[in-house]
Design an enzyme around this catalytic site. Structure first.
Site, PDB file in Angstrom:
ATOM      1  N   GLY A   6       0.821  -1.204   0.000  1.00  0.00           N
ATOM      2  CA  GLY A   6       0.000   0.000   0.000  1.00  0.00           C
ATOM      3  C   GLY A   6       0.853   1.251   0.000  1.00  0.00           C
ATOM      4  O   GLY A   6       2.047   1.217   0.310  1.00  0.00           O
ATOM      5  N   ILE A   7       0.266   2.369  -0.333  1.00  0.00           N
ATOM      6  CA  ILE A   7       0.987   3.632  -0.464  1.00  0.00           C
ATOM      7  C   ILE A   7       1.626   4.079   0.850  1.00  0.00           C
ATOM      8  O   ILE A   7       2.596   4.832   0.864  1.00  0.00           O
ATOM      9  CB  ILE A   7       0.072   4.735  -1.038  1.00  0.00           C
ATOM     10  CG1 ILE A   7       0.867   5.998  -1.384  1.00  0.00           C
ATOM     11  CG2 ILE A   7      -1.056   5.082  -0.083  1.00  0.00           C
ATOM     12  CD1 ILE A   7       1.861   5.840  -2.475  1.00  0.00           C
ATOM     13  N   HIS A   8       1.122   3.638   1.975  1.00  0.00           N
ATOM     14  CA  HIS A   8       1.712   4.007   3.262  1.00  0.00           C
ATOM     15  C   HIS A   8       2.433   2.839   3.916  1.00  0.00           C
ATOM     16  O   HIS A   8       2.615   2.811   5.125  1.00  0.00           O
ATOM     17  CB  HIS A   8       0.636   4.551   4.205  1.00  0.00           C
ATOM     18  CG  HIS A   8      -0.006   5.782   3.675  1.00  0.00           C
ATOM     19  ND1 HIS A   8       0.685   6.952   3.469  1.00  0.00           N
ATOM     20  CD2 HIS A   8      -1.268   6.024   3.271  1.00  0.00           C
ATOM     21  CE1 HIS A   8      -0.126   7.858   2.966  1.00  0.00           C
ATOM     22  NE2 HIS A   8      -1.312   7.321   2.841  1.00  0.00           N
ATOM     23  N   GLY A   9       2.844   1.865   3.096  1.00  0.00           N
ATOM     24  CA  GLY A   9       3.610   0.742   3.606  1.00  0.00           C
ATOM     25  C   GLY A   9       2.774  -0.403   4.136  1.00  0.00           C
ATOM     26  O   GLY A   9       3.299  -1.295   4.805  1.00  0.00           O
ATOM     27  N   GLU A  10       1.478  -0.404   3.837  1.00  0.00           N
ATOM     28  CA  GLU A  10       0.651  -1.534   4.258  1.00  0.00           C
ATOM     29  C   GLU A  10       1.198  -2.809   3.616  1.00  0.00           C
ATOM     30  O   GLU A  10       1.764  -2.754   2.530  1.00  0.00           O
ATOM     31  CB  GLU A  10      -0.812  -1.343   3.813  1.00  0.00           C
ATOM     32  CG  GLU A  10      -1.494  -0.135   4.398  1.00  0.00           C
ATOM     33  CD  GLU A  10      -1.315   1.132   3.570  1.00  0.00           C
ATOM     34  OE1 GLU A  10      -1.998   2.120   3.889  1.00  0.00           O
ATOM     35  OE2 GLU A  10      -0.507   1.158   2.632  1.00  0.00           O
TER      36      GLU A  10
END
Length: 122
Positions: A6-10
């Site tokens: 994910g874009i936030h490091g998910e």
């Protein structure tokens, strides 16, 4: 490396060893095409977004690999965009977006854009 992060490091779909761009693009594009199920020959938008920490040259390498994969499978890339558009504090990696472009969306995509981040058209 993580695929599908994910874009936030998910967490991603899965962790894999480093691989050539062609192999990474093939898996990413394959998953998108399977879900999107576009028709061969229908115009598509291919957008390759960097997360902020990947050099532009590497983004273009990934774009080329994705475009080659789509072309080999008989898909038509009508419009494309490569760059850092949605980022997360110098995060490494990229995302691939594939969208169908019917006539109305093509007209809107081609409309002039004049923003701080993007500029094209008249």
């Amino acid at each position: 490396m993580e695929l599908g992060v994910g874009i936030h490091g998910e967490p991603g779909r899965r962790r894999v060893p480093m691989a050539p761009a062609a192999a990474v693009a093939a898996e990413m594009v394959g998953a998108i095409v399977q879900d999107l199920a576009p028709q061969r020959g229908e115009p598509l938008l291919l957008l390759l977004n960097g997360f902020g920490g990947t050099p532009l040259l590497e983004l273009y390498v990934m774009f080329d690999a994705a475009a080659r994969r789509l072309g080999a499978d008989g898909f038509t890339i009508a419009r494309s965009l490569v760059g850092n558009f949605v980022t997360s504090l110098e995060m490494a990696g990229c995302s691939i977006t594939l969208a169908r472009l019917e006539d109305d969306l093509l007209r809107l995509w081609d409309a002039p854009v004049h923003t701080a981040a993007l500029r094209w058209g008249r």
